[in-house]
Design a protein around this motif. Structure first.
Motif, mmCIF file in Angstrom:
data_model
loop_
_atom_site.group_PDB
_atom_site.id
_atom_site.type_symbol
_atom_site.label_atom_id
_atom_site.label_comp_id
_atom_site.label_asym_id
_atom_site.label_seq_id
_atom_site.Cartn_x
_atom_site.Cartn_y
_atom_site.Cartn_z
ATOM 1 N N PRO A 1 19.624 31.334 -15.137
ATOM 2 C CA PRO A 1 20.007 31.762 -13.783
ATOM 3 C C PRO A 1 19.929 30.582 -12.825
ATOM 4 O O PRO A 1 18.932 29.874 -12.780
ATOM 5 C CB PRO A 1 18.959 32.832 -13.459
ATOM 6 N N THR A 2 21.006 30.382 -12.056
ATOM 7 C CA THR A 2 21.081 29.215 -11.187
ATOM 8 C C THR A 2 21.984 29.521 -10.001
ATOM 9 O O THR A 2 22.675 30.564 -9.967
ATOM 10 C CB THR A 2 21.623 27.999 -11.960
ATOM 11 N N MET A 3 21.986 28.638 -9.019
ATOM 12 C CA MET A 3 22.853 28.805 -7.847
ATOM 13 C C MET A 3 24.225 28.219 -8.171
ATOM 14 O O MET A 3 24.340 27.113 -8.714
ATOM 15 C CB MET A 3 22.263 28.083 -6.643
ATOM 16 N N GLY A 4 25.283 28.974 -7.864
ATOM 17 C CA GLY A 4 26.641 28.493 -8.115
ATOM 18 C C GLY A 4 26.955 27.262 -7.292
ATOM 19 O O GLY A 4 26.569 27.170 -6.119
ATOM 20 N N ARG A 5 27.645 26.329 -7.896
ATOM 21 C CA ARG A 5 27.925 25.070 -7.220
ATOM 22 C C ARG A 5 28.920 25.236 -6.073
ATOM 23 O O ARG A 5 28.868 24.497 -5.080
ATOM 24 C CB ARG A 5 28.464 24.050 -8.214
ATOM 25 N N VAL A 6 29.826 26.173 -6.203
ATOM 26 C CA VAL A 6 30.878 26.344 -5.193
ATOM 27 C C VAL A 6 30.574 27.541 -4.311
ATOM 28 O O VAL A 6 30.559 27.465 -3.081
ATOM 29 C CB VAL A 6 32.254 26.491 -5.872
ATOM 30 N N VAL A 7 30.256 28.675 -4.948
ATOM 31 C CA VAL A 7 30.052 29.907 -4.188
ATOM 32 C C VAL A 7 28.649 29.980 -3.612
ATOM 33 O O VAL A 7 28.382 30.788 -2.718
ATOM 34 C CB VAL A 7 30.336 31.128 -5.080
ATOM 35 N N ASN A 8 27.697 29.179 -4.133
ATOM 36 C CA ASN A 8 26.312 29.109 -3.615
ATOM 37 C C ASN A 8 25.640 30.480 -3.618
ATOM 38 O O ASN A 8 25.077 30.924 -2.625
ATOM 39 C CB ASN A 8 26.315 28.515 -2.212
ATOM 40 N N ILE A 9 25.748 31.179 -4.737
ATOM 41 C CA ILE A 9 25.065 32.468 -4.928
ATOM 42 C C ILE A 9 24.391 32.406 -6.283
ATOM 43 O O ILE A 9 24.771 31.626 -7.154
ATOM 44 C CB ILE A 9 26.072 33.644 -4.877
ATOM 45 N N PRO A 10 23.334 33.215 -6.507
ATOM 46 C CA PRO A 10 22.672 33.210 -7.824
ATOM 47 C C PRO A 10 23.578 33.803 -8.884
ATOM 48 O O PRO A 10 24.088 34.917 -8.728
ATOM 49 C CB PRO A 10 21.421 34.068 -7.599
ATOM 50 N N VAL A 11 23.798 33.069 -9.944
ATOM 51 C CA VAL A 11 24.693 33.503 -11.012
ATOM 52 C C VAL A 11 24.047 33.191 -12.357
ATOM 53 O O VAL A 11 23.119 32.387 -12.458
ATOM 54 C CB VAL A 11 26.061 32.798 -10.919
ATOM 55 N N ILE A 12 24.607 33.840 -13.394
ATOM 56 C CA ILE A 12 24.232 33.535 -14.773
ATOM 57 C C ILE A 12 25.502 33.513 -15.588
ATOM 58 O O ILE A 12 26.366 34.383 -15.440
ATOM 59 C CB ILE A 12 23.225 34.563 -15.314
ATOM 60 N N GLY A 13 25.673 32.492 -16.404
ATOM 61 C CA GLY A 13 26.914 32.288 -17.114
ATOM 62 C C GLY A 13 26.812 32.563 -18.597
ATOM 63 O O GLY A 13 25.765 32.368 -19.208
ATOM 64 N N PHE A 14 27.982 32.993 -19.175
ATOM 65 C CA PHE A 14 28.127 33.227 -20.608
ATOM 66 C C PHE A 14 29.329 32.415 -21.056
ATOM 67 O O PHE A 14 30.353 32.352 -20.350
ATOM 68 C CB PHE A 14 28.376 34.699 -20.915
ATOM 69 N N ALA A 15 29.258 31.785 -22.238
ATOM 70 C CA ALA A 15 30.375 30.966 -22.699
ATOM 71 C C ALA A 15 30.473 31.030 -24.211
ATOM 72 O O ALA A 15 29.454 31.167 -24.907
ATOM 73 C CB ALA A 15 30.223 29.525 -22.236
#
Length: 939
Positions: A148-162
């Motif tokens: 969980p981290t802050m989005g670089r562009v949207v600046n909101i807490p996000v979690i990514g799947f890839a």
């Protein structure tokens, strides 16, 4: 009326207390059972809820990965090359839009998005190659769930799947990534709420990243978990444990928490519910039980009070009546109390009956007590009379004890006086016997040198042997009598342990060799240099070693030393002699160390001996703070040992070329001071001149005490260095005469002599000397003494008359090396005393080798003439020379000879043996000098 101290009140309180304890114990026990069962049931329900939520989240994550992998499978490398077409295609994937509320994007190998939904220009310009989920897909080719981290562009807490995109060959060409916006309702939240309902809360935590992924309380998103030890329940869940338990959250609220793991993401979910809600029914039941128990307690109190009051009023009336009768008796009434009536046939009735019996017995006992009081008064009178008689007897006994004690004390003093008189008589007689005996042995020695006939030589040998035997016996008796009379004192000086053991081995070596016995030495870990009474240690060891040779027919003799204890330089050393001889029976060992006793009377006839040697050894060991003993078995040999408390000694220190501070101060402050040196020995005078001239002092030499007096009268000297023993007039007499001269009443006179005993020092001070410097001379001590006394004189600087010095000798490096490696020679000390003047040192060694044969001859002549005083003076000079030149072994041998000559009845034969040792040492030293081309002739 109710009183707290009354029996009714106390009985009521006791019964009421028992009822309360019983009721409340049942209440607490029942409540605990119900609470445990309820907590277990509710906790298991909570755990089941957490497990359901974990399974739902795992299924949702699986659906998300499946959707991403299907998208990756449909994305070809050709589509990655056409961004517009790929963007249009991605916007038509509604399933991905539903699963990832934060957006979806497709990247190439560099990790920069090619197509993004929803589209944002900044996203296509930002690299995500460093994101852990993108890195897992592009580098490792596997599924990746990010931290969980802050989005670089949207600046909101996000979690990514890839997931990776691969071409037909299996090579990774890109990645498909989906993002969940944790700040908005998302698929994880909805999945959890579907599993736990709307009642409770939850926290989803990543074990790997130790951070909160999402939670009912949005403020906890991306918050790190507390450190270990703060929340023990959370610590268990972090370590992989699943279960439930009661914990306190960050707001201080008590929660029932259950945890289940989500293996696919290395997460775990904690489902929480406040205990006030979870245990609401339990709390309601607790209140009802508490109210019921309180009501029962009040009812029990009322019943207890009523029943107790009724019973006590009815049943205790006889007791009240008995109390009234006792009050009458206490007032002293002579009227007999009436018997109490019996109410019923129970315990109270029995008590009343016993009370009635007590009343009758009380009257009888009162009469008996009056009679006993009269008898007691008579007994007291008789006891007082007996005590007076006993005091009289005790006084008489004390007088008799004091008289007897005085008689015993007088008898003890008479016995001690008799014992001292006996010891003094033995000492005097031993001394008187030794005087003619020394003459006999001396005359025998002279007769044997006059070429007697063979028969005369045999007879003289027998006379000599008998004389030596008698002399040894007298010596033992003298030592024993000295010990008993308290006249034997111990001396302390430094000695080398190895040298002592070697000497013992040498003394017994010849007799041991004649019997085929080997002699072995073991020093163990005892320090090389010791300080104590060398003569007494050697005497005890010689007694043991002589007996070992006497009673051993084959095998070996072993000399041992062992360090038993060490404390701040004080040592406890054990010396022992072990043999392989006949041994001693256990019953005979008890009388070994008694005077005139031997293990077996038959040994006296077979081996000879008086039985004094071991007794003397025992006394000597005790004087030295130790003890003696013997370990032996018949036929297996014996070990005789003694212990002694001695100190660490100091060997002769090595030379250093740097001048000491005392020498520097003497040269700076007292250069040119006038010294009168009274010394009869040329070599000792030469050594002193070197030391004094090196310090810048003017020196005038007097060869004897008479010349010293004359030069002191004629000259103007600042200080005198005075030897004690000199020809024509000794140092003590010379000092007395100089003190009577004008101007010499206060000038300093320092004794510089090899006589270093306490009585010698006292004699010097009594004669008027100010200080004492022992030979061999320590330069620093000499310089310090000169500084001390010259400070009081303050001499004016004068011209220094340098003495003529002998021609310099050639360098003798090989000779000096040979001397340094020779045992018994401390080259460093000799050179240090001579200020590293090697030519002077070699010259003085040569002169010593030249003069020593004449010195030995003079001592022998003095001994043959019975003049031990002259022999003592000559050995004294030899001792000083040897010490100054660092000849350690020669110094020790000359010291022992000098000490022997100072005894009231010296051992003449022992002196001749020491002279032979001196002759041998002189011969060895001469051989070393000759081997290197140095001739011991006059320089």
């Amino acid at each position: 009326m109710w009183k707290l101290q009354s029996l009714k009140a106390r009985l009521s309180i006791a019964i009421f207390g028992i009822c309360l304890i019983t009721l409340w114990s049942l209440f607490l026990y029942g409540y605990q059972l119900v609470r445990q069962d309820s907590e277990k049931l509710i906790g298991e329900q909570q755990l089941a809820t957490a497990q359901i939520a974990a399974e739902l989240i795992s299924e949702a994550i699986t659906r998300q990965f499946v959707a991403l992998e299907n998208t990756a499978a449909q994305t070809s490398p050709e589509m990655l090359a056409r961004p517009a077409e790929l963007q249009a295609w991605l916007e038509k994937q509604p399933l991905l839009h539903d699963l990832f509320n934060g957006g979806v994007y497709i990247t190439g190998r560099p990790g920069i998005p090619i197509a993004v939904f929803p589209y944002l220009q900044k996203l296509t310009e930002t690299s995500y190659a460093d994101r852990d989920y993108i890195e897992a897909a592009l580098k490792d080719g596997r599924r990746g769930i990010g931290k969980p981290t802050m989005g670089r562009v949207v600046n909101i807490p996000v979690i990514g799947f890839a997931v990776p995109i691969k071409d037909k060959t299996g090579a990774i060409v890109g990645a498909v990534a989906g993002v969940i916006d944790l700040s908005k309702p998302n698929i994880i939240d909805s999945t959890v709420q579907r599993g736990i309902g709307t009642d409770g809360g939850f926290v989803l935590i990543s074990r790997r990243d130790k951070v909160c992924v999402t939670a009912t309380d949005r403020s906890r998103v991306m918050v790190p978990v507390p450190d270990a030890g703060i929340n023990k329940q959370l610590d268990r869940f972090m370590q992989g444990a699943e279960g439930y338990g009661v914990t306190v959250n960050a707001r201080g609220t008590e929660d029932l928490a259950a945890s289940a793991s989500i293996a696919i993401a290395d997460w775990f979910i904690v489902v929480m519910q406040p205990t006030r809600r979870a245990f609401a029914s339990l709390h309601a039941m607790q209140r009802n039980m508490l109210l019921a128990t309180a009501m029962l307690s009040i009812l029990a109190g009322l019943l207890t009070w009523g029943i107790t009051a009724h019973l006590l009023r009815r049943r205790l009336s006889p007791i009240i009546e008995a109390t009234r009768h006792l009050v009458q008796l206490d007032k002293g009434t002579d009227q007999a109390p009436e018997a109490l009536p019996a109410v019923c046939n129970d315990e109270i009735d029995e008590l009343v009956g016993e009370f009635n019996t007590l009343i009758v017995a009380a009257r009888q006992r009162e009469l008996l007590l009056k009679h006993q009081a009269e008898s007691l008064a008579d007994a007291v009178a008789r006891a007082e009379k007996s005590a007076a008689e006993l005091a009289t007897l005790n006084t008489q006994l004390n007088v008799r004890v004091e008289e007897r004690t005085a008689e015993l004390s007088q008898a003890k003093e008479q016995a001690e006086c008799a014992n001292h008189a006996k010891s003094a008589f033995l000492a005097n007689m031993s001394h008187e016997i030794r005087t003619p005996l020394n003459a006999i042995t001396g005359l025998v020695h002279l007769l044997r040198k006059d070429n007697p006939s063979e028969q005369q030589a045999v007879r003289l040998a027998k006379v000599d042997a008998a004389g030596k035997h008698l002399l040894a016996l007298i010596n033992d008796i003298l030592d024993l009598s000295k010990i008993e009379a308290g006249k034997l004192t111990l001396e302390e000086y430094d000695f080398a342990l190895e040298q002592v053991l070697d000497q013992i081995a040498s003394v017994i070596g010849e007799s041991a060799e004649q019997k085929g016995l080997a002699v072995r030495i073991d020093k163990d870990h005892v320090p090389v240099w010791l300080r104590g009474d060398l003569l007494r240690i050697r005497q005890a060891l010689l007694n043991f070693a002589g007996n070992a040779v006497k009673f051993t027919q084959k095998g070996e003799i072993s000399l041992h030393s062992e360090l038993l204890q060490e404390d701040a330089g004080h040592l406890l050393v054990k010396f022992s002699v072990q043999d392989t001889g006949i041994g001693i029976a256990p019953e005979a060992r008890e009388k070994l160390f008694k005077e005139f006793e031997q293990a077996d009377s038959s040994t006296t006839r077979k081996f000879g001996g008086t039985g004094l040697g071991l007794a003397i050894s025992k006394r000597l060991a005790e004087l030295m703070g130790g003890s003696v003993g013997c370990d032996s078995s018949p036929g297996e040999g014996s070990t005789f040992w003694f212990t002694a408390r001695i100190q660490r000694g100091q060997g002769i220190r090595t030379f250093t070329e740097r001048a000491s501070s005392s020498e520097c101060r003497l040269r700076e402050q007292h250069s040119g001071a006038r010294i009168l040196l009274a010394e009869d020995n040329a070599i000792n005078a030469e050594v002193a001149l070197e030391l004094l001239h090196d310090a810048g002092l003017w020196v005038d030499v007097a060869e004897n005490g008479r010349l010293a007096v004359e030069k002191a009268r004629a000259g103007d000297h600042d200080i005198i260095l005075m030897d004690m023993q000199m020809p024509e007039m000794d140092g003590l007499e010379a000092c007395r005469r100089i003190r009577s001269l004008p101007g010499w009443a206060t000038k300093p006179i320092i004794a510089m002599t090899a006589n270093a005993f306490a009585d010698d020092r006292a004699a010097c001070l009594d004669a008027g000397m100010n200080d004492f410097v022992a030979k061999p001379v320590e330069p620093d001590l000499l310089y310090s003494a000169l500084n001390k006394w010259l400070d009081n004189v303050h001499p004016a600087p004068t011209h220094i008359a340098q003495p003529s010095k002998p021609a310099a000798l050639p360098k003798k490096d090989l000779l000096l090396t040979h001397l340094a490696e020779t045992p018994g020679i401390d080259l460093g000390r000799g050179l240090r005393i001579l200020r590293n003047n090697t030519e002077k040192y070699i010259d003085l060694l040569s002169r010593l080798c030249r003069d020593t044969p004449d010195t030995i001859a003079q001592i022998q002549d003095s001994l043959n003439a019975g003049d031990t005083q002259a022999a003592e003076k000559i050995s004294h000079a030899l001792k000083g020379v040897a010490g100054n030149l660092g000849l350690v072994t020669l110094f020790d041998t000359a010291t022992r000879l000098n000490h022997l000559m100072r005894q009231p009845a010296p051992d003449i034969q022992g002196a001749f043996r020491l002279l032979e040792d001196i002759r041998r040492l002189q011969t060895e030293l001469t051989g070393i000098l000759d081997a290197h081309g140095t001739h011991h002739t006059s320089s």
